[in-house]
Design a protein around this motif. Structure first.
Motif, PDB file in Angstrom:
ATOM      1  N   TYR A  74      15.220 -10.715  68.876  1.00  0.00           N
ATOM      2  CA  TYR A  74      15.979  -9.470  68.716  1.00  0.00           C
ATOM      3  C   TYR A  74      15.992  -8.681  70.020  1.00  0.00           C
ATOM      4  CZ  TYR A  74      17.559  -5.038  66.754  1.00  0.00           C
ATOM      5  OH  TYR A  74      18.259  -3.886  66.498  1.00  0.00           O
ATOM      6  N   GLY A  75      14.831  -8.596  70.675  1.00  0.00           N
ATOM      7  CA  GLY A  75      14.771  -7.874  71.939  1.00  0.00           C
ATOM      8  C   GLY A  75      15.583  -8.544  73.030  1.00  0.00           C
ATOM      9  N   THR A  76      15.567  -9.887  73.053  1.00  0.00           N
ATOM     10  CA  THR A  76      16.330 -10.623  74.057  1.00  0.00           C
ATOM     11  C   THR A  76      17.826 -10.388  73.898  1.00  0.00           C
ATOM     12  OG1 THR A  76      14.632 -12.348  74.184  1.00  0.00           O
ATOM     13  CG2 THR A  76      16.843 -12.925  74.942  1.00  0.00           C
ATOM     14  N   LEU A  77      18.314 -10.432  72.673  1.00  0.00           N
ATOM     15  CA  LEU A  77      19.742 -10.260  72.432  1.00  0.00           C
ATOM     16  C   LEU A  77      20.218  -8.843  72.730  1.00  0.00           C
ATOM     17  CD1 LEU A  77      20.178 -12.310  69.126  1.00  0.00           C
ATOM     18  CD2 LEU A  77      20.777 -12.987  71.454  1.00  0.00           C
ATOM     19  N   ASN A  78      19.323  -7.889  72.697  1.00  0.00           N
ATOM     20  CA  ASN A  78      19.707  -6.512  72.985  1.00  0.00           C
ATOM     21  C   ASN A  78      19.555  -6.150  74.458  1.00  0.00           C
ATOM     22  OD1 ASN A  78      20.584  -5.226  70.477  1.00  0.00           O
ATOM     23  ND2 ASN A  78      18.521  -5.663  69.745  1.00  0.00           N
ATOM     24  N   HIS A  79      19.142  -7.101  75.281  1.00  0.00           N
ATOM     25  CA  HIS A  79      19.043  -6.883  76.718  1.00  0.00           C
ATOM     26  C   HIS A  79      20.322  -7.409  77.352  1.00  0.00           C
ATOM     27  CE1 HIS A  79      17.638  -7.324  80.883  1.00  0.00           C
ATOM     28  NE2 HIS A  79      16.775  -6.354  80.568  1.00  0.00           N
ATOM     29  N   VAL A  80      21.138  -6.524  77.906  1.00  0.00           N
ATOM     30  CA  VAL A  80      22.491  -6.885  78.329  1.00  0.00           C
ATOM     31  C   VAL A  80      22.481  -7.967  79.403  1.00  0.00           C
ATOM     32  CG1 VAL A  80      24.616  -6.034  79.395  1.00  0.00           C
ATOM     33  CG2 VAL A  80      23.440  -4.659  77.680  1.00  0.00           C
ATOM     34  N   ASP A  81      21.633  -7.849  80.408  1.00  0.00           N
ATOM     35  CA  ASP A  81      21.624  -8.841  81.486  1.00  0.00           C
ATOM     36  C   ASP A  81      21.249 -10.229  80.962  1.00  0.00           C
ATOM     37  OD1 ASP A  81      22.346  -6.937  83.339  1.00  0.00           O
ATOM     38  OD2 ASP A  81      20.282  -6.470  83.915  1.00  0.00           O
ATOM     39  N   PHE A  91      36.097  -4.296  85.016  1.00  0.00           N
ATOM     40  CA  PHE A  91      35.054  -5.258  85.351  1.00  0.00           C
ATOM     41  C   PHE A  91      33.671  -4.715  85.012  1.00  0.00           C
ATOM     42  CE2 PHE A  91      38.699  -5.911  88.118  1.00  0.00           C
ATOM     43  CZ  PHE A  91      38.944  -7.264  87.935  1.00  0.00           C
ATOM     44  N   GLU A  92      33.457  -3.426  85.255  1.00  0.00           N
ATOM     45  CA  GLU A  92      32.159  -2.820  84.937  1.00  0.00           C
ATOM     46  C   GLU A  92      31.912  -2.827  83.434  1.00  0.00           C
ATOM     47  OE1 GLU A  92      32.186   0.352  88.698  1.00  0.00           O
ATOM     48  OE2 GLU A  92      32.647   1.018  86.647  1.00  0.00           O
ATOM     49  N   LEU A  93      32.944  -2.503  82.665  1.00  0.00           N
ATOM     50  CA  LEU A  93      32.778  -2.463  81.215  1.00  0.00           C
ATOM     51  C   LEU A  93      32.403  -3.828  80.658  1.00  0.00           C
ATOM     52  CD1 LEU A  93      33.058  -0.847  78.546  1.00  0.00           C
ATOM     53  CD2 LEU A  93      35.445  -1.554  78.494  1.00  0.00           C
ATOM     54  N   ASN A  94      33.034  -4.880  81.164  1.00  0.00           N
ATOM     55  CA  ASN A  94      32.744  -6.215  80.650  1.00  0.00           C
ATOM     56  C   ASN A  94      31.324  -6.660  80.974  1.00  0.00           C
ATOM     57  OD1 ASN A  94      35.214  -7.817  79.423  1.00  0.00           O
ATOM     58  ND2 ASN A  94      36.034  -6.437  80.966  1.00  0.00           N
ATOM     59  N   SER A  95      30.785  -6.204  82.079  1.00  0.00           N
ATOM     60  CA  SER A  95      29.408  -6.568  82.414  1.00  0.00           C
ATOM     61  C   SER A  95      28.393  -5.706  81.669  1.00  0.00           C
ATOM     62  CB  SER A  95      29.185  -6.444  83.925  1.00  0.00           C
ATOM     63  OG  SER A  95      29.347  -5.091  84.344  1.00  0.00           O
ATOM     64  N   THR A 117      31.493 -18.588  71.913  1.00  0.00           N
ATOM     65  CA  THR A 117      30.238 -18.324  72.625  1.00  0.00           C
ATOM     66  C   THR A 117      30.174 -16.926  73.234  1.00  0.00           C
ATOM     67  OG1 THR A 117      31.125 -19.224  74.708  1.00  0.00           O
ATOM     68  CG2 THR A 117      29.987 -20.760  73.226  1.00  0.00           C
ATOM     69  N   GLY A 118      31.281 -16.179  73.210  1.00  0.00           N
ATOM     70  CA  GLY A 118      31.335 -14.900  73.900  1.00  0.00           C
ATOM     71  C   GLY A 118      30.623 -13.785  73.166  1.00  0.00           C
ATOM     72  N   LYS A 119      30.357 -12.703  73.894  1.00  0.00           N
ATOM     73  CA  LYS A 119      29.697 -11.538  73.301  1.00  0.00           C
ATOM     74  C   LYS A 119      30.709 -10.532  72.769  1.00  0.00           C
ATOM     75  CE  LYS A 119      29.246  -8.963  77.671  1.00  0.00           C
ATOM     76  NZ  LYS A 119      28.333  -8.198  78.535  1.00  0.00           N
ATOM     77  N   VAL A 120      31.995 -10.738  73.026  1.00  0.00           N
ATOM     78  CA  VAL A 120      33.059  -9.877  72.517  1.00  0.00           C
ATOM     79  C   VAL A 120      34.104 -10.776  71.872  1.00  0.00           C
ATOM     80  CG1 VAL A 120      34.819  -8.160  73.069  1.00  0.00           C
ATOM     81  CG2 VAL A 120      32.656  -8.160  74.328  1.00  0.00           C
ATOM     82  N   GLU A 156      40.182   0.786  80.933  1.00  0.00           N
ATOM     83  CA  GLU A 156      39.318  -0.359  80.609  1.00  0.00           C
ATOM     84  C   GLU A 156      40.075  -1.658  80.448  1.00  0.00           C
ATOM     85  OE1 GLU A 156      38.530  -0.334  75.982  1.00  0.00           O
ATOM     86  OE2 GLU A 156      38.162   1.664  76.804  1.00  0.00           O
ATOM     87  N   TYR A 157      41.318  -1.711  80.953  1.00  0.00           N
ATOM     88  CA  TYR A 157      42.153  -2.908  80.825  1.00  0.00           C
ATOM     89  C   TYR A 157      42.612  -3.369  82.197  1.00  0.00           C
ATOM     90  CZ  TYR A 157      42.270  -1.649  75.896  1.00  0.00           C
ATOM     91  OH  TYR A 157      41.911  -1.349  74.609  1.00  0.00           O
ATOM     92  N   PRO A 158      42.997  -4.669  82.304  1.00  0.00           N
ATOM     93  CA  PRO A 158      43.513  -5.173  83.587  1.00  0.00           C
ATOM     94  C   PRO A 158      44.779  -4.436  84.026  1.00  0.00           C
ATOM     95  CG  PRO A 158      42.894  -6.990  82.164  1.00  0.00           C
ATOM     96  CD  PRO A 158      42.822  -5.753  81.318  1.00  0.00           C
ATOM     97  N   ALA A 159      45.139  -4.649  85.284  1.00  0.00           N
ATOM     98  CA  ALA A 159      46.139  -3.809  85.941  1.00  0.00           C
ATOM     99  C   ALA A 159      47.502  -3.814  85.272  1.00  0.00           C
ATOM    100  CB  ALA A 159      46.272  -4.233  87.409  1.00  0.00           C
ATOM    101  N   LEU A 160      48.024  -4.991  84.900  1.00  0.00           N
ATOM    102  CA  LEU A 160      49.369  -5.031  84.339  1.00  0.00           C
ATOM    103  C   LEU A 160      49.423  -4.345  82.978  1.00  0.00           C
ATOM    104  CD1 LEU A 160      52.218  -5.986  84.946  1.00  0.00           C
ATOM    105  CD2 LEU A 160      51.713  -8.108  83.712  1.00  0.00           C
TER     106      LEU A 160
END
Length: 504
Positions: A323-330, A281-285, A374-377, A119-123
């Motif tokens: 609450y519902g909006t924030l729990n919708h990942v997209d 990349f998949e995990l971050n999305s 502003t990020g989600k993580v 789940e981490y970048p290549a290096l």
């Protein structure tokens, strides 16, 4: 050498007289603390002293090495991985490095990306693989402790080298690097994850670029992005400043070399282990709202806001929608992307239209800080990204320490929250008083958010009023702009030549 003396415009005295700046003279916090050892450096004192061992670079690096040793000791109780009674939370020594020894199948000799998705970048994956395979070859499945210590020592070495890089970027302000060396959150989070690898490489890049070494800077930048994606955020400030200075060539060259370096590191995994490589990349999305973010705070108030429906009609429905909006990942991905882009638009305006071109470090700090705000993580160790940038952007101790206090509150609140959600009826939490209600954790998250926001506002104020910028009082222009300067070379220390002495 000649230099623009902005004090003639502002009426404020210059803090330098041709010698490196002593913080006990120029910083109110350090000046107050210096009273414990006799007060600020006197006007007859030499800085740095001649023919003495304890010159500034040795003092700063010694402090960095001591803090690295303390950081290693702070995580030592969790190094063996035999965590019982929530030891990793009650002793604040949790480390992803140790936890993922088994989770990433390194205990089985798995090769990252090829045998198991990472789940981490290549290096970072290469870093994990080198020490993981070596530890497994020596001790088999029981090599987790060796793996942690090898990884931690090398990462802490990158941290010390980052301090040296900051020192090298500020020869006229040698004790600015001390802020990075002794930052409390470096001690507590240095061993949590592999972030110091990217932090060190980013500092190396900034130092190389400041000295006009575009090729070396591009390679280091590409390696930094291959280790963690946040250094990619430097591209915007760099290109905008290059545009304003009408020197796009060096910035484009560094960017192109960085892209080629990143591709060179990633290409083997893209070709021969694409599924494992794509996992990052998949995990971050796919990730939802993480602990302590602004979205986590907002969701908390959306959850509890319905109780006010009797006073404010319709609030319950709005609360449910939010609450519902924030729990919708997209939807969440779009929300935080829009928020970040809006912040970047404001930073771009500063870069292009502020009366005086902002310094590169100021813009980079603002972009990375708003990315976290502003990020989600917003993981606990992400503070390591910001500390060297904050030192370079605004080397003043007062707000820096206020921000560190906010981060400390969040750090302890976060571990208490983990303890709270991890306890069960079969494994009650220890009687340490660490189990806290949710609202307390939210308050610590707000403290982190607010203190960082205050620091961001202070940097913006320095950009709009360059007379407040202590770095500009010491240097001609931007000491980090390197080949972006109109003269085409790195900025140099502004030295005011004293008048010749008259003989008696």
């Amino acid at each position: 050498m000649t230099a623009i003396d902005r004090s003639t415009v502002t009426g404020r005295p210059r803090p330098d007289d041709g010698r490196p700046v002593a913080p006990s003279r120029t910083d109110r916090v350090v000046r107050s603390l210096s009273q414990a050892i006799g007060g600020p450096l006197g006007r007859h004192g030499r800085n740095p002293p001649r023919r003495r061992f304890w010159i500034p670079i040795r003092v700063v690096l010694l402090a960095a090495v001591i803090m690295a040793g303390l950081a290693w000791l702070q995580k030592y109780p969790c190094a063996d991985g035999g965590w019982t009674d929530f030891q990793q939370y009650t002793q604040y020594c949790y480390s992803d490095i140790r936890a993922l020894w088994g989770a990433e199948r390194l205990d089985q000799g798995a090769v990252p990306y090829f045998d198991h998705p990472v789940e981490y970048p290549a290096l970072t994956g290469v870093f994990m693989g080198i020490f993981g395979l070596a530890s497994h070859a020596l001790l088999g499945a029981g090599g987790g402790t060796l793996y942690y210590h090898l990884s931690a020592v090398v990462l802490l070495g990158f941290g010390v080298a980052a301090v040296a890089s900051v020192y090298r970027m500020r020869p006229g302000r040698p004790f600015d690097a001390m802020m990075l060396a002794v930052a409390p959150m470096v001690l507590l989070t240095a061993g949590v994850n592999w972030d110091l690898l990217a932090v060190g490489l980013t500092c190396f890049f900034l130092a190389a670029f400041a000295r006009g070494r575009v090729v070396a800077a591009g390679v280091l930048w590409g390696l930094a992005v291959a280790a963690k994606f946040y250094p990619l955020l430097i591209a915007g400030p760099l290109l905008l400043l290059a545009w304003r200075h009408r020197r796009l060539g060096p910035a484009l060259s560094a960017t192109g070399i960085a892209a080629a370096t990143w591709l060179l590191v990633n290409l083997p995994f893209m070709l021969w282990a694409p599924d494992g490589w794509r996992r990052f990349f998949e995990l971050n999305s796919e990730r939802g709202i993480d602990w302590g973010t602004s979205w986590y705070i907002l969701r908390h108030f959306a959850e509890v806001g319905g109780g006010l429906d009797s006073a404010l009609q319709g609030l319950g429905a709005a609360q449910g929608w939010l609450y519902g909006t924030l729990n919708h990942v997209d939807t969440l991905n779009w929300l935080y992307l829009v928020a970040f882009v809006l912040c970047c638009s404001g930073i771009a305006w500063l870069a292009l239209f502020a009366a005086e071109p902002p310094r590169l470090a100021q813009l980079v700090f603002l972009v990375v800080a708003t990315f976290l705000l502003t990020g989600k993580v917003w993981s606990q160790q992400y503070v390591l990204w910001l500390i060297p940038l904050a030192v370079l952007a605004r080397p003043k101790w007062r707000l820096f320490l206020v921000w560190q206090v906010g981060e400390l509150l969040y750090f302890f609140g976060f571990y208490s929250e983990l303890l709270t959600v991890s306890e069960s009826q079969d494994s009650p939490a220890p009687a340490w008083g660490l189990v806290i209600p949710e609202w307390v954790f939210v308050m610590t998250s707000i403290a982190r958010f607010v203190t960082l926001t205050i620091l961001v506002v202070a940097v913006v104020r320095d950009v709009l009023d360059p007379a407040r910028d202590v770095v500009r009082r010491t240097y001609r222009g931007d000491p980090d702009a390197g080949p972006l300067l109109p003269a085409g070379g790195p900025a140099s220390v502004t030295v005011r030549t004293p008048p010749p002495r008259r003989g008696r």
